[in-house]
Design an enzyme around this catalytic site. Structure first.
Site, PDB file in Angstrom:
ATOM      1  N   LYS A  63      -9.954 -17.765  -0.955  1.00 46.53           N
ATOM      2  CA  LYS A  63     -10.837 -18.840  -0.495  1.00 46.53           C
ATOM      3  C   LYS A  63     -11.979 -19.064  -1.485  1.00 46.53           C
ATOM      4  CE  LYS A  63     -10.017 -18.025   4.458  1.00 46.53           C
ATOM      5  NZ  LYS A  63     -10.644 -17.552   5.726  1.00 46.53           N
ATOM      6  N   GLY A  79     -15.384 -15.688   3.235  1.00 40.97           N
ATOM      7  CA  GLY A  79     -15.113 -14.529   4.076  1.00 40.97           C
ATOM      8  C   GLY A  79     -13.824 -14.705   4.841  1.00 40.97           C
ATOM      9  N   ASP A  80     -13.274 -13.587   5.277  1.00 32.81           N
ATOM     10  CA  ASP A  80     -12.101 -13.630   6.147  1.00 32.81           C
ATOM     11  C   ASP A  80     -12.137 -12.426   7.070  1.00 32.81           C
ATOM     12  OD1 ASP A  80      -9.472 -15.210   6.524  1.00 32.81           O
ATOM     13  OD2 ASP A  80      -8.860 -13.111   6.630  1.00 32.81           O
ATOM     14  N   THR A  81     -11.744 -12.658   8.306  1.00 34.42           N
ATOM     15  CA  THR A  81     -11.778 -11.608   9.321  1.00 34.42           C
ATOM     16  C   THR A  81     -10.385 -11.423   9.909  1.00 34.42           C
ATOM     17  OG1 THR A  81     -14.072 -12.138   9.851  1.00 34.42           O
ATOM     18  CG2 THR A  81     -12.855 -10.861  11.480  1.00 34.42           C
ATOM     19  N   ALA A 116     -13.858  -9.231   5.348  1.00 35.69           N
ATOM     20  CA  ALA A 116     -14.029  -9.195   3.896  1.00 35.69           C
ATOM     21  C   ALA A 116     -14.943 -10.324   3.448  1.00 35.69           C
ATOM     22  CB  ALA A 116     -12.678  -9.310   3.203  1.00 35.69           C
TER      23      ALA A 116
END
Length: 201
Positions: A63, A79-81, A116
């Protein structure tokens, strides 16, 4: 002088690679407001055999790179969850059946949330951080699951729930970052942004 590190640009223009209102709200707690928001459209399907932590780290970096290509010279934050049980990655719930399956799986069990963060600096350097949080949900009755489904908070959420809503009442125990579970771990985000030269509260 040859061999010296380039100085960090102070307060570069920040681009948030996410249209998530919860990430915007979390950033505001650090006194930060992005100059631009660039939502990226990526295939978020896990790779074969990919573990939850690796999936979160990879997507955050992808991203960030996608947004950086559209905003050269800016400081990009992404970010990524990911919610995981063991090696299993739980999906982002887009329908009631998926949300119901996720909640039934999490009922009475521990699970992990990997959040992250990836930052790309104006000179193209990628910096990353990962927050890992362990949670245990109470045992959920069918009635509790159906009431939660009816409320709609689950839509688009990893693991089929939003901890910042009524699902917080399901959480019997949490060790780690509450903001990471919401979608942006503030400790890690603050550290990365400050290292990149941004004035952060």
């Amino acid at each position: 002088m040859a061999g010296e590190a380039s100085p960090v640009a102070q307060n570069p223009e920040l681009v948030l690679a996410s249209a998530s209102p919860r990430r915007l709200e979390l950033l505001s707690r650090l006194g930060v407001s992005p100059a631009r928001v660039l939502a990226t459209d990526l295939d978020e399907s896990p790779l074969k055999g990919e573990r939850p932590r690796d999936h979160a780290v990879r997507l955050a970096a992808e991203k960030a790179r996608a947004a950086a290509a559209l905003a050269p010279g800016c400081l990009v934050l992404a970010g990524d969850t990911v919610v995981g049980t063991g090696a299993r990655i739980l999906p982002k719930a887009e329908d009631e059946a998926t949300a119901r399956q996720c909640l039934a799986l999490l009922s009475g069990r521990r699970h992990r949330v990997f959040s992250a963060v990836a930052v790309i600096t104006p000179d193209g350097t990628l910096r990353e951080a990962l927050s890992e949080t362990i949670l245990r949900f109470k045992r959920l009755s069918d009635e509790e699951i159906e009431a939660y489904i009816a409320g709609g908070e689950w839509h688009g959420k990893a693991g089929g729930y939003a901890i910042q809503g009524s699902a917080e009442g399901f959480c019997a125990w949490l060790s780690g970052s509450h903001s990471g579970v919401v979608g942006l771990p503030l400790y890690e985000t603050r550290r990365l942004l400050r290292a990149a030269g941004l004035d952060v509260r």
